[in-house]
Design a protein around this motif. Structure first.
Motif, mmCIF file in Angstrom:
data_model
loop_
_atom_site.group_PDB
_atom_site.id
_atom_site.type_symbol
_atom_site.label_atom_id
_atom_site.label_comp_id
_atom_site.label_asym_id
_atom_site.label_seq_id
_atom_site.Cartn_x
_atom_site.Cartn_y
_atom_site.Cartn_z
ATOM 1 N N GLU A 136 9.743 1.546 -3.753
ATOM 2 C CA GLU A 136 8.829 2.282 -2.929
ATOM 3 C C GLU A 136 9.031 3.981 -3.353
ATOM 4 N N ARG A 167 9.207 6.224 -1.841
ATOM 5 C CA ARG A 167 10.145 7.272 -1.249
ATOM 6 C C ARG A 167 11.468 7.177 -1.705
ATOM 7 N N TRP A 168 11.860 6.077 -2.155
ATOM 8 C CA TRP A 168 13.158 6.153 -2.809
ATOM 9 C C TRP A 168 13.168 6.940 -4.241
ATOM 10 N N ARG A 197 19.567 3.735 5.845
ATOM 11 C CA ARG A 197 19.672 2.526 6.186
ATOM 12 C C ARG A 197 21.120 2.330 6.684
ATOM 13 N N ASP A 210 17.481 -5.655 6.398
ATOM 14 C CA ASP A 210 17.714 -4.012 6.333
ATOM 15 C C ASP A 210 17.524 -3.774 8.107
ATOM 16 N N ASN A 222 17.042 -1.134 9.593
ATOM 17 C CA ASN A 222 16.081 -0.470 9.833
ATOM 18 C C ASN A 222 14.681 -1.077 10.464
ATOM 19 N N PHE A 241 12.643 -0.469 13.675
ATOM 20 C CA PHE A 241 11.153 -0.309 13.696
ATOM 21 C C PHE A 241 10.625 -1.243 14.521
ATOM 22 N N TRP A 259 10.822 -6.562 1.698
ATOM 23 C CA TRP A 259 9.649 -5.523 1.734
ATOM 24 C C TRP A 259 8.521 -5.571 1.062
ATOM 25 N N ASN A 266 5.538 -0.605 6.764
ATOM 26 C CA ASN A 266 5.390 0.669 5.851
ATOM 27 C C ASN A 266 4.273 0.652 5.008
ATOM 28 N N GLN A 318 3.922 3.340 7.021
ATOM 29 C CA GLN A 318 4.868 4.369 7.155
ATOM 30 C C GLN A 318 5.429 4.809 5.545
ATOM 31 N N ASP A 319 5.907 5.836 5.650
ATOM 32 C CA ASP A 319 6.561 6.670 4.376
ATOM 33 C C ASP A 319 5.456 7.623 3.583
ATOM 34 N N LYS A 360 8.443 10.785 6.926
ATOM 35 C CA LYS A 360 9.788 10.896 7.251
ATOM 36 C C LYS A 360 10.077 11.894 5.979
HETATM 37 C C1 BGC Z 1 13.105 2.685 4.867
HETATM 38 C C2 BGC Z 1 11.470 2.784 4.731
HETATM 39 C C3 BGC Z 1 10.942 1.886 3.480
HETATM 40 C C4 BGC Z 1 11.785 0.645 3.436
HETATM 41 C C5 BGC Z 1 11.430 -0.142 2.232
HETATM 42 C C6 BGC Z 1 13.514 1.161 4.870
HETATM 43 O O1 BGC Z 1 14.895 1.018 5.200
HETATM 44 O O2 BGC Z 1 13.552 3.318 6.039
HETATM 45 O O3 BGC Z 1 11.160 4.167 4.559
HETATM 46 O O4 BGC Z 1 9.545 1.734 3.356
HETATM 47 O O5 BGC Z 1 13.016 0.616 3.705
HETATM 48 O O6 BGC Z 1 12.041 0.308 1.088
#
Ligand code: BGC
Length: 337
Positions: free
Chosen positions: A39, A41-42, A116, A161, A163, A167, A195, A222, A247-248, A268
């Motif tokens: 993803e 974001r990472w 996480r 995960d 999270n 969520f 995911w 997400n 999300q993201d 975020k």
């Molecule tokens: C993160 C998300 C991300 C997801 C998949 C979650 O732990 O908080 O922002 O989309 O992992 O990588």
């Protein structure tokens, strides 16, 4: 002008403090273990932390495991053996990563559970993330306002995960009462392995087929999974007709919001999270406790002191303000022709 003796002493002391701060950071080894770069974001988290570390003179050692729990343990063992003082750890598998906390503790290394939560550890560590229940609440509130009645596909993220659970918990505060009342019919309720967008797509295809395309809303956890579902919807001519969350604030998610196939995302700011992680890690490396103002998140064994940043909802209406004015995404990329 001659300085008084006291003034000379004060400026000398200030100089020493400044030099000490630089010396404290200089060459401090910090380990970073990330679960993935799949993803977007990472990728941003990694770039931000590398830049912040460079600025502070920190020697950041980075490892990325590709959604592989045992590889992550091995990579962290390797980081520990390199003499790091602090480990910033975003676990692929929340529970089995508690072994990493054990190993770090034995080596006298402090751990920050990043984004996480590592679960099931009785040991001391910190958690730095966003308010993830709030993320789910924003998704759940949005989708139930848009579609208070009808057939729902409910997807959650990876079952490994923590999270994903948070969520879901947040979103269900809004969806469940309406489902209990019979207004909402949940036709599918599934976690999505790792995911993966392709998994989400498959699940949505199944739900569409099983319900003769009569789907009124999708809770996608997400942007990645939303993208998969939107492909399934598009194949049935339904993209843009069925409200769907995300999300993201990924570029692809923002483009879909502008084009009308995705209804919202959650912003975020990973730049803030990454910078905070390096700041906390430096404090911990220098023996300074982190002030979490009494905030904690439970990990099944104990309450973990936590720093939780605020997530924001993004729709077509506030996308420019939230994502473009803040510099998170580039206007020409989001509004490309
Ligand atoms: C993160 C998300 C991300 C997801 C998949 C979650 O732990 O908080 O922002 O989309 O992992 O990588």
């Amino acid at each position: 002008m001659r300085k008084s003796f006291a003034a000379v002493l004060t400026s000398l002391a200030a100089g020493i403090v400044l030099a000490a701060t630089h010396a404290e950071a200089a060459g401090v080894k910090i380990g970073l273990s990330l679960p993935t770069q799949r993803e977007e974001r990472w990728v941003k988290d990694k770039l931000t932390m590398e830049a912040a570390a460079k600025k502070a003179g920190v020697d950041l050692r980075v490892q990325v495991t590709d959604n592989d729990a045992s590889k992550q343990v091995a990579q962290c063992e390797n980081l520990i053996s390199q003499g790091i003082k602090v480990l910033i750890l975003a676990p692929h598998d929340a529970s089995s990563a508690s072994v990493i906390i054990d190993k770090a503790a034995k080596a006298g290394i402090k751990v920050i559970s990043y984004d996480r939560l590592v679960t099931d550890s009785p040991l001391d560590y910190y958690y730095l993330s966003f308010d993830n229940v709030k993320v789910g609440e924003l998704q759940g509130e949005f989708i139930t306002k848009k579609v208070p009645k009808g057939s729902y596909i409910v997807l959650a993220g990876s079952p490994t995960d923590n999270n994903a659970k948070l969520f879901r918990e947040g979103a269900m505060k809004f969806i469940k009462p309406l489902a209990d009342k019979g207004d909402i019919k949940i036709v599918m309720d599934q976690f999505v392995k790792d995911w993966q967008p392709s998994e989400a797509q498959k699940l949505c295809e199944q739900a569409l087929t099983a319900n003769a395309n009569k789907i009124d809303a999708v809770l996608a956890p997400n942007d990645g999974t939303a993208g998969g579902c939107i492909q399934a919807l598009a194949a049935q001519g339904l993209a843009g007709k069925v409200p769907i969350t995300g999300q993201d604030a990924e570029l692809s998610g923002a483009i879909r919001i502008v084009q009308g196939t995705q209804s919202m995302t959650i912003f975020k700011d990973t730049r803030k999270l990454g910078e905070k992680a390096i700041e906390m890690a430096l404090d911990l490396a220098n023996g300074k406790p982190v002030d979490t103002q009494g905030r904690t998140v439970n990990n099944n064994k104990k309450d973990v002191p936590s720093v939780l940043l605020t997530p924001f909802i993004v729709t077509k209406d506030n996308l420019d303000k939230q994502l473009i004015e803040s510099g998170y995404l580039k206007k020409e990329q989001v509004y490309r022709k």
